[in-house]
Design an enzyme around this catalytic site. Structure first.
Site, PDB file in Angstrom:
ATOM      1  N   ARG A 147       0.854  -1.180   0.000  1.00 37.47           N
ATOM      2  CA  ARG A 147       0.000   0.000   0.000  1.00 37.47           C
ATOM      3  C   ARG A 147       0.891   1.231   0.000  1.00 37.47           C
ATOM      4  O   ARG A 147       1.968   1.232   0.612  1.00 37.47           O
ATOM      5  CB  ARG A 147      -0.867   0.050   1.260  1.00 37.47           C
ATOM      6  N   GLU A 177      -4.629   7.152  -5.297  1.00 39.40           N
ATOM      7  CA  GLU A 177      -4.877   6.490  -6.578  1.00 39.40           C
ATOM      8  C   GLU A 177      -6.386   6.391  -6.852  1.00 39.40           C
ATOM      9  O   GLU A 177      -7.170   6.324  -5.915  1.00 39.40           O
ATOM     10  CB  GLU A 177      -4.234   5.085  -6.567  1.00 39.40           C
ATOM     11  N   HIS A 217      -2.018  -0.434  -9.931  1.00 39.55           N
ATOM     12  CA  HIS A 217      -2.518  -1.286  -8.848  1.00 39.55           C
ATOM     13  C   HIS A 217      -3.197  -2.540  -9.424  1.00 39.55           C
ATOM     14  O   HIS A 217      -4.403  -2.746  -9.245  1.00 39.55           O
ATOM     15  CB  HIS A 217      -3.502  -0.515  -7.947  1.00 39.55           C
TER      16      HIS A 217
HETATM   17  C1  8YV Z   1      -7.329  -4.953  -4.956  1.00 35.02           C
HETATM   18  C2  8YV Z   1      -5.655  -5.242  -3.239  1.00 35.02           C
HETATM   19  O1  8YV Z   1      -8.276  -5.332  -4.064  1.00 35.02           O
HETATM   20  O2  8YV Z   1      -5.610  -7.418  -2.371  1.00 35.02           O
HETATM   21  C3  8YV Z   1      -5.549  -6.214  -2.138  1.00 35.02           C
HETATM   22  O3  8YV Z   1      -5.395  -5.777  -1.001  1.00 35.02           O
HETATM   23  O4  8YV Z   1      -5.438  -4.088  -3.056  1.00 35.02           O
HETATM   24  C4  8YV Z   1      -6.051  -5.655  -4.601  1.00 35.02           C
HETATM   25  O5  8YV Z   1      -6.095  -7.007  -4.783  1.00 35.02           O
HETATM   26  C5  8YV Z   1      -7.748  -5.260  -6.334  1.00 35.02           C
HETATM   27  O6  8YV Z   1      -6.974  -4.483  -7.142  1.00 35.02           O
HETATM   28  C6  8YV Z   1      -9.191  -4.982  -6.619  1.00 35.02           C
HETATM   29  O7  8YV Z   1      -9.470  -3.643  -6.527  1.00 35.02           O
END
Ligand code: 8YV
Length: 315
Positions: A234, A263, A281
């Site tokens: 993150r 983002e 992402h």
């Molecule tokens: C997003 C993610 O959820 O697993 C996570 O924590 O940030 C990603 O897998 C995915 O891009 C769907 O928005």
């Protein structure tokens, strides 16, 4: 029996939406022109939130849904869900661990290779004719045999390290404590020392208030002008202003980033830099993994409404 109402915070792939719509009244927040009024109109019926990792569920929204019972996250990271607000009302939270681990690790390693070998620039070199007019592409840095640090040796960090062993890299890691499963890896507790020891630093830890800006100015400077930072976790784990300052000044060699503060908008300073590889992402973004993530979201919701044990509970 009538279908339960669920609030979908952001879009899911069509195949998930169809399955969800067969079981639930899906209220699509992201399609609402006036989100506030939309929440107001549906607040009394919503029993579940289906969300994505980066979108989560803020306290303010949770507070407006008196019948909310469960928040199901399509993603492993649940840092954007206000857990305190959920705990206070006994609202369950689920995520999608494991099914995405290998794809996220793959993308991290791919970003390291791409960036270190300058492959994006090399493609432009071919396509814009520079190969013919300017000759050989500038030399880049090797990956194999060099030193790597993995900040956070959880499931994803472990898979990154496993892949990097294949490149004969000298691998160290940092975590809250040494891990019994970290065979052949050196434990360096202090992230600054880990960065000083590394040519490449992978950030693979779950984000929380405690890890905010764990990749500080000092960590970035310790990685240094020849170092590369790779973030597949993150944005909040990194002091982004310090990162931009260091990339602009050459105090950090380069970065490969899949996540950004704010983002999908990102700080425009990133776009001016030649020494950063930016990705939208999508570390978990394969058809196979996203299908598995969607299924896990649905399995958690179905278990909840059937009064059964949740497959992957967070709380
Ligand atoms: C997003 C993610 O959820 O697993 C996570 O924590 O940030 C990603 O897998 C995915 O891009 C769907 O928005």
């Amino acid at each position: 029996m009538s279908k339960p109402d669920i609030l979908l915070i952001g879009p899911y792939p069509e195949w998930d939406l169809l399955e969800l719509e067969a079981q639930y009244n899906v209220r699509k927040l992201y399609e609402a022109e006036d989100r506030d009024a939309f929440v107001q109109d549906h607040a009394d019926g919503i029993r579940a939130i289906a969300t994505r990792g980066e979108l989560g569920a803020p306290a303010e929204l949770i507070g407006r849904l008196p019948k909310l019972e469960i928040v199901s996250v399509y993603g492993v990271g649940y840092d954007a869900v206000n857990l305190d607000a959920c705990r206070a009302r006994g609202i369950r939270v689920t995520n999608t661990p494991d099914v995405l681990t290998n794809d996220v690790a793959d993308l991290g390693v791919a970003m390291m290779l791409l960036q270190s070998r300058g492959m994006i620039g090399a493609e432009t070199w071919v396509k814009d004719g520079s190969w013919g007019t300017k000759g050989l592409y500038p030399l880049k840095r090797r990956v194999w045999g060099r030193k790597v640090g993995v900040l956070g040796l959880g499931r994803i960090g472990f898979e990154v390290a496993k892949r990097l062993k294949g490149f004969d890299m000298d691998i160290a890691y940092s975590d809250v404590s040494a891990k019994p499963y970290a065979e052949g890896l050196t434990f360096i507790a202090d992230p600054v020392e880990l960065a000083r020891h590394s040519d490449f630093l992978f950030v693979t830890l779950a984000a929380s208030a405690a890890t905010r800006h764990i990749v500080s100015k000092d960590v970035i400077e310790a990685l240094g002008p020849d170092g590369m930072l790779i973030n597949i976790s993150r944005a909040s784990n990194i002091d982004e202003d310090a990162l931009l300052d260091a990339l602009e000044a050459g105090a950090l060699g380069s970065a490969a980033l899949d996540v950004f503060e704010g983002e999908p908008k990102l700080n425009p300073r990133f776009l001016k830099l030649d020494n950063v590889l930016v990705q939208p992402h999508h570390a978990s973004g394969t058809i196979e993994t996203r299908k598995a993530m969607g299924k896990l979201v649905r399995d958690n919701l179905a278990a909840h409404f059937a009064g059964a044990a949740l497959p992957t509970p967070v709380i």
